[in-house]
Design a protein around this motif. Sequence first.
Motif, PDB file in Angstrom:
ATOM      1  N   ARG A 183       0.861  -1.193   0.000  1.00  0.00           N
ATOM      2  CA  ARG A 183       0.000   0.000   0.000  1.00  0.00           C
ATOM      3  C   ARG A 183       0.889   1.233   0.000  1.00  0.00           C
ATOM      4  N   HIS A 184       0.663   2.110  -0.949  1.00  0.00           N
ATOM      5  CA  HIS A 184       1.468   3.333  -1.040  1.00  0.00           C
ATOM      6  C   HIS A 184       0.618   4.432  -1.671  1.00  0.00           C
ATOM      7  N   ALA A 185       0.623   5.587  -1.045  1.00  0.00           N
ATOM      8  CA  ALA A 185      -0.128   6.737  -1.549  1.00  0.00           C
ATOM      9  C   ALA A 185      -1.599   6.393  -1.772  1.00  0.00           C
ATOM     10  N   GLY A 186      -2.152   5.578  -0.879  1.00  0.00           N
ATOM     11  CA  GLY A 186      -3.566   5.257  -0.920  1.00  0.00           C
ATOM     12  C   GLY A 186      -3.977   4.179  -1.891  1.00  0.00           C
ATOM     13  N   ALA A 187      -3.012   3.566  -2.593  1.00  0.00           N
ATOM     14  CA  ALA A 187      -3.330   2.521  -3.563  1.00  0.00           C
ATOM     15  C   ALA A 187      -2.639   1.219  -3.179  1.00  0.00           C
ATOM     16  N   ASP A 188      -3.310   0.095  -3.458  1.00  0.00           N
ATOM     17  CA  ASP A 188      -2.757  -1.234  -3.185  1.00  0.00           C
ATOM     18  C   ASP A 188      -2.352  -1.899  -4.488  1.00  0.00           C
ATOM     19  N   ALA A 189      -1.229  -2.645  -4.446  1.00  0.00           N
ATOM     20  CA  ALA A 189      -0.774  -3.411  -5.608  1.00  0.00           C
ATOM     21  C   ALA A 189      -0.288  -4.765  -5.131  1.00  0.00           C
ATOM     22  N   LEU A 190      -0.564  -5.806  -5.912  1.00  0.00           N
ATOM     23  CA  LEU A 190      -0.077  -7.136  -5.582  1.00  0.00           C
ATOM     24  C   LEU A 190       1.445  -7.167  -5.635  1.00  0.00           C
ATOM     25  N   LEU A 191       2.054  -7.882  -4.705  1.00  0.00           N
ATOM     26  CA  LEU A 191       3.498  -8.072  -4.739  1.00  0.00           C
ATOM     27  C   LEU A 191       3.835  -9.124  -5.794  1.00  0.00           C
ATOM     28  N   ALA A 192       4.889  -8.863  -6.545  1.00  0.00           N
ATOM     29  CA  ALA A 192       5.265  -9.751  -7.655  1.00  0.00           C
ATOM     30  C   ALA A 192       6.758 -10.039  -7.602  1.00  0.00           C
ATOM     31  N   PRO A 193       7.154 -11.131  -6.939  1.00  0.00           N
ATOM     32  CA  PRO A 193       8.579 -11.470  -6.860  1.00  0.00           C
ATOM     33  C   PRO A 193       9.159 -11.731  -8.261  1.00  0.00           C
ATOM     34  N   THR A 194      10.424 -11.352  -8.451  1.00  0.00           N
ATOM     35  CA  THR A 194      11.126 -11.619  -9.698  1.00  0.00           C
ATOM     36  C   THR A 194      12.619 -11.682  -9.423  1.00  0.00           C
ATOM     37  N   PRO A 195      13.355 -12.543 -10.111  1.00  0.00           N
ATOM     38  CA  PRO A 195      14.804 -12.617  -9.920  1.00  0.00           C
ATOM     39  C   PRO A 195      15.565 -11.604 -10.771  1.00  0.00           C
ATOM     40  N   ALA A 196      14.852 -10.712 -11.462  1.00  0.00           N
ATOM     41  CA  ALA A 196      15.478  -9.859 -12.472  1.00  0.00           C
ATOM     42  C   ALA A 196      16.584  -8.959 -11.929  1.00  0.00           C
ATOM     43  N   THR A 197      16.481  -8.516 -10.669  1.00  0.00           N
ATOM     44  CA  THR A 197      17.482  -7.573 -10.150  1.00  0.00           C
ATOM     45  C   THR A 197      18.851  -8.219  -9.953  1.00  0.00           C
ATOM     46  N   ARG A 198      18.870  -9.535  -9.688  1.00  0.00           N
ATOM     47  CA  ARG A 198      20.097 -10.286  -9.361  1.00  0.00           C
ATOM     48  C   ARG A 198      20.747  -9.795  -8.066  1.00  0.00           C
ATOM     49  N   LEU A 199      20.041  -9.022  -7.278  1.00  0.00           N
ATOM     50  CA  LEU A 199      20.554  -8.535  -5.997  1.00  0.00           C
ATOM     51  C   LEU A 199      20.117  -9.488  -4.889  1.00  0.00           C
ATOM     52  N   VAL A 200      21.071  -9.915  -4.064  1.00  0.00           N
ATOM     53  CA  VAL A 200      20.805 -10.862  -2.986  1.00  0.00           C
ATOM     54  C   VAL A 200      21.280 -10.262  -1.669  1.00  0.00           C
ATOM     55  N   ASP A 201      20.373 -10.117  -0.708  1.00  0.00           N
ATOM     56  CA  ASP A 201      20.767  -9.665   0.620  1.00  0.00           C
ATOM     57  C   ASP A 201      21.270 -10.851   1.427  1.00  0.00           C
ATOM     58  N   VAL A 202      22.470 -10.716   1.981  1.00  0.00           N
ATOM     59  CA  VAL A 202      23.087 -11.769   2.789  1.00  0.00           C
ATOM     60  C   VAL A 202      23.375 -11.199   4.166  1.00  0.00           C
ATOM     61  N   ASN A 203      22.774 -11.792   5.187  1.00  0.00           N
ATOM     62  CA  ASN A 203      22.983 -11.342   6.558  1.00  0.00           C
ATOM     63  C   ASN A 203      24.360 -11.795   7.029  1.00  0.00           C
ATOM     64  N   LEU A 204      25.208 -10.849   7.371  1.00  0.00           N
ATOM     65  CA  LEU A 204      26.581 -11.157   7.790  1.00  0.00           C
ATOM     66  C   LEU A 204      26.791 -10.989   9.291  1.00  0.00           C
ATOM     67  N   ASP A 205      25.709 -10.766  10.043  1.00  0.00           N
ATOM     68  CA  ASP A 205      25.842 -10.553  11.484  1.00  0.00           C
ATOM     69  C   ASP A 205      26.038 -11.871  12.226  1.00  0.00           C
ATOM     70  N   PRO A 206      26.948 -11.912  13.213  1.00  0.00           N
ATOM     71  CA  PRO A 206      27.070 -13.090  14.075  1.00  0.00           C
ATOM     72  C   PRO A 206      25.870 -13.163  15.010  1.00  0.00           C
ATOM     73  N   PRO A 207      25.638 -14.313  15.674  1.00  0.00           N
ATOM     74  CA  PRO A 207      26.457 -15.530  15.645  1.00  0.00           C
ATOM     75  C   PRO A 207      26.186 -16.367  14.403  1.00  0.00           C
ATOM     76  N   PHE A 208      27.018 -17.391  14.178  1.00  0.00           N
ATOM     77  CA  PHE A 208      26.924 -18.231  12.997  1.00  0.00           C
ATOM     78  C   PHE A 208      26.769 -19.697  13.410  1.00  0.00           C
ATOM     79  N   PRO A 209      25.591 -20.093  13.869  1.00  0.00           N
ATOM     80  CA  PRO A 209      25.429 -21.473  14.343  1.00  0.00           C
ATOM     81  C   PRO A 209      25.577 -22.515  13.242  1.00  0.00           C
ATOM     82  N   GLY A 210      25.453 -22.116  11.984  1.00  0.00           N
ATOM     83  CA  GLY A 210      25.580 -23.069  10.887  1.00  0.00           C
ATOM     84  C   GLY A 210      27.009 -23.344  10.471  1.00  0.00           C
TER      85      GLY A 210
END
Length: 263
Positions: A135-162
């Motif tokens: 919801r933004h500026a009073g309008a709703d839009a369906l979320l649409a996942p796509t791999p097009a950006t090729r951007l990946v968020d990787v959490n680098l914070d400890p701890p690292f139990p894995g």
Amino acid sequence: MTHSYPRLDDAGVAIAAVRAGADVVRGMYGRPLTRIDKGAGDFATAADVAAEKAILGVIRAARPDDAVLCEEGGQRGAPDSARQWLVDPLCGTLNYAVGNMLVAVNVALRGGAAAVADPFSGEVFFTDGESARVRHAGADALLAPTPATRLVDVNLDPPFPGAPGFRAVDLLAHPGFVERFRPRVVSTTLALAWVAAGKRSAYVTDGGDLSGSVHFAAGIALCRAAGCVVTGIDGAPIGQTGRGLVVAADGETHDLLMSMTGC
């Protein structure tokens, strides 16, 4: 407007709650803030506490009989309640404390509706448990996942139990990752909302069972409702036996990341 809260459905309550928290976070931005030490280098600020109070005010007015688990205030009501709200009033406290606007406000009803607010863009990402929208500026839009950006968020914070089975630094240095993706690091829940919205291709973090975490519950609910692939870093379903989190816009991206994690 408080008198109208009980007439809202659960998604409406989640939206109203994150908006209340976002108003506080936005209003206190840039002020000198008292830090509350939580140990191991973690801390809260006066904005976390004030935003949580505002969120609780909405939930209490709308659903007085429900239990609530808050990051700062802890458990309120029976922990085994059939209805429990999970509240993270300010995801990205360190960012916020140093003047970075990459933060989010999260509220999720365990197993149901959830909402994530970006206090500074004005976007509210939400799900009723079945579909996911922004919801933004009073309008709703369906979320649409796509791999097009090729951007990946990787959490680098400890701890690292894995570790050593999974090491984020090894993933980032993997030739296949370097060839196909580019890493980013932001607020945990903002990153998950962005995967659901198509602004990121994926999100990866180490950890234990994150399904009931106040930090992750809202983002996981959004991504599932949007149709993302959601598993642990070992490919297993998240939950009591799972660990960590891999959320991808599509199956191909998920398969590629899983092939690089070493788990």
